[in-house]
Design an enzyme around this catalytic site. Structure first.
Site, PDB file in Angstrom:
ATOM      1  N   ASP A  82       0.848  -1.194   0.000  1.00  0.00           N
ATOM      2  CA  ASP A  82       0.000   0.000   0.000  1.00  0.00           C
ATOM      3  C   ASP A  82       0.889   1.251   0.000  1.00  0.00           C
ATOM      4  O   ASP A  82       1.802   1.359   0.830  1.00  0.00           O
ATOM      5  CB  ASP A  82      -0.877  -0.041   1.264  1.00  0.00           C
ATOM      6  N   ASP A 104       2.713   5.011  -5.499  1.00  0.00           N
ATOM      7  CA  ASP A 104       1.973   6.244  -5.235  1.00  0.00           C
ATOM      8  C   ASP A 104       2.846   7.438  -5.631  1.00  0.00           C
ATOM      9  O   ASP A 104       3.705   7.878  -4.880  1.00  0.00           O
ATOM     10  CB  ASP A 104       1.611   6.302  -3.746  1.00  0.00           C
ATOM     11  N   GLU A 134      -1.556   5.841  -8.563  1.00  0.00           N
ATOM     12  CA  GLU A 134      -2.449   6.897  -8.051  1.00  0.00           C
ATOM     13  C   GLU A 134      -2.290   8.135  -8.914  1.00  0.00           C
ATOM     14  O   GLU A 134      -1.173   8.575  -9.193  1.00  0.00           O
ATOM     15  CB  GLU A 134      -2.122   7.221  -6.583  1.00  0.00           C
ATOM     16  N   SER A 211     -12.432   5.174   5.337  1.00  0.00           N
ATOM     17  CA  SER A 211     -12.948   5.219   6.719  1.00  0.00           C
ATOM     18  C   SER A 211     -13.850   6.420   6.973  1.00  0.00           C
ATOM     19  O   SER A 211     -14.742   6.354   7.803  1.00  0.00           O
ATOM     20  CB  SER A 211     -11.785   5.246   7.719  1.00  0.00           C
TER      21      SER A 211
HETATM   22  O1  G3H Z   1      -4.232   3.255   1.845  1.00  0.00           O
HETATM   23  C1  G3H Z   1      -4.934   3.131   2.857  1.00  0.00           C
HETATM   24  C2  G3H Z   1      -6.247   3.726   2.910  1.00  0.00           C
HETATM   25  O2  G3H Z   1      -6.422   4.687   1.957  1.00  0.00           O
HETATM   26  C3  G3H Z   1      -6.826   3.904   4.251  1.00  0.00           C
HETATM   27  O3  G3H Z   1      -7.566   5.066   4.465  1.00  0.00           O
HETATM   28  O4  G3H Z   1      -7.222   5.133   6.917  1.00  0.00           O
HETATM   29  O5  G3H Z   1      -8.891   6.585   5.828  1.00  0.00           O
HETATM   30  O6  G3H Z   1      -9.296   4.157   5.970  1.00  0.00           O
HETATM   31  P1  G3H Z   1      -8.307   5.251   5.877  1.00  0.00           P
HETATM   32 ZN    ZN Z   2      -4.466   5.291   0.981  1.00  0.00          ZN
END
Ligand code: G3H
Ligand code: ZN
Length: 307
Positions: A82, A104, A134, A211
């Site tokens: 990620d 990213d 991204e 989130s």
């Molecule tokens: O890459 C990870 C996510 O975009 C998590 O985003 O922490 O707002 O759920 P969040």
């Molecule tokens: Zn993210």
């Protein structure tokens, strides 16, 4: 099951209008909670580790935990990097057995972002590993930007088409109104923008910062091309609440399992909730393949009856 790549899962999700949950983990309890919840919900799942998580747990340890969790489950599990922010990190993860990568380049110029994404896609594709890129920037809740600045960082549909043509990436993280690390859940997505981007690129789109997004907005986004949804903060919040809860129940205990065990349960509950919201529950049969159409999908869209 052995790990699988994200390629077929995301293409299937985009085609069938559901999203694969991509859940962040930093430790054993979070890895177990995510994979166990997905296994019980019969949902494909992406377990993702950030560069911060890799620094915390160690690359081989992080990869090893996910591989073991996947081997104990009978659903497809992806190990994804990620927000990889450089070429070298992506190569290290490829070597460590990751089955999905991300570069990213959202803080770089369009040209620099294209150049590195292309280079990573070329090397990863040699061994059939897909790459998420991204374009635009999903901002952080602490960024303190004006509405205009956030708007200017959103993904442009025409630019997205050109970016895909030049890089050959497999999925695209888009800036469409979500914000990383929000504790409230009131962000609204620009559905029209998602729709316009998807029409131009026709590859699975990725929602970061989920989130903080209203559930109704997420459901609509899935209908229009969002096929992978990243969740981190919502799970971290549950983990810490679980630790506090366990500690409150056993204030004099020196056994870490008393609080970590509760934390694992709380994360598991939230993963289940998200999997259902993303319509990925019930997609996987007992043998680990996709069912033709899950029960709720059959009855809602095809006129089938509940068994
Ligand atoms: O890459 C990870 C996510 O975009 C998590 O985003 O922490 O707002 O759920 P969040
Ligand atoms: Zn993210």
């Amino acid at each position: 099951m052995p790990l699988v790549t994200s390629k077929q899962l995301l293409e299937r999700a985009a085609q069938d209008h559901f999203a694969v949950g991509a859940f962040n983990a930093n430790n054993m309890e979070q890895v177990q909670a995510i994979v166990e919840a997905a296994n019980e919900e019969r949902a494909p799942v992406i377990l993702q580790v950030s560069q911060g998580a890799i620094r915390y747990a160690g690359l081989d340890f992080a990869a090893g935990m996910v591989k073991i969790a996947a081997s104990l489950a009978s659903i497809p599990v992806v190990l994804h990097l990620d927000h990889g922010t450089d070429y070298e990190q992506n190569v290290r993860c490829l070597h460590a057995g990751f089955t999905s990568l991300m570069f990213d380049g959202s803080k770089l110029s369009f040209e620099q972002n294209v150049a590195i994404t292309k280079k990573i896609s070329e090397i990863a594709h040699i061994v059939n590993i897909p790459v998420e890129a991204e374009l635009g920037r999903v901002v952080q809740s602490g960024d303190k930007l004006t509405k205009e600045q956030v708007e200017a960082l959103m993904t442009d549909p025409d630019e997205a088409a050109e970016f895909l043509r030049q890089t050959g990436c497999d999925s695209l993280a888009v800036a469409v109104g979500s914000v990383h690390a929000m504790l409230s859940r009131d962000a609204e997505l620009e559905i029209d923008r998602i729709q316009r981007i998807y029409e131009k690129v026709r590859i699975p789109l990725v929602l970061h910062g989920s989130s903080g997004v209203r559930h109704e907005s997420i459901v609509e986004a899935i209908e229009h091309g969002i096929a992978k949804i990243n969740v981190a903060t919502y799970l971290n919040e549950a983990f810490i609440e679980g630790i506090k809860e366990g500690f409150a129940k056993h204030p004099d205990s020196v056994d870490p399992r008393h609080s970590l065990g509760v934390a694992r349960e709380r994360v598991k509950e939230r993963v289940r909730e998200k999997i259902r919201l993303f319509k990925s529950a019930g997609r996987i049969s007992a043998s680990g393949g996709f069912v033709d159409a899950p029960k709720q999908f059959r009855s809602a869209h095809l006129g089938g009856t509940e068994e």
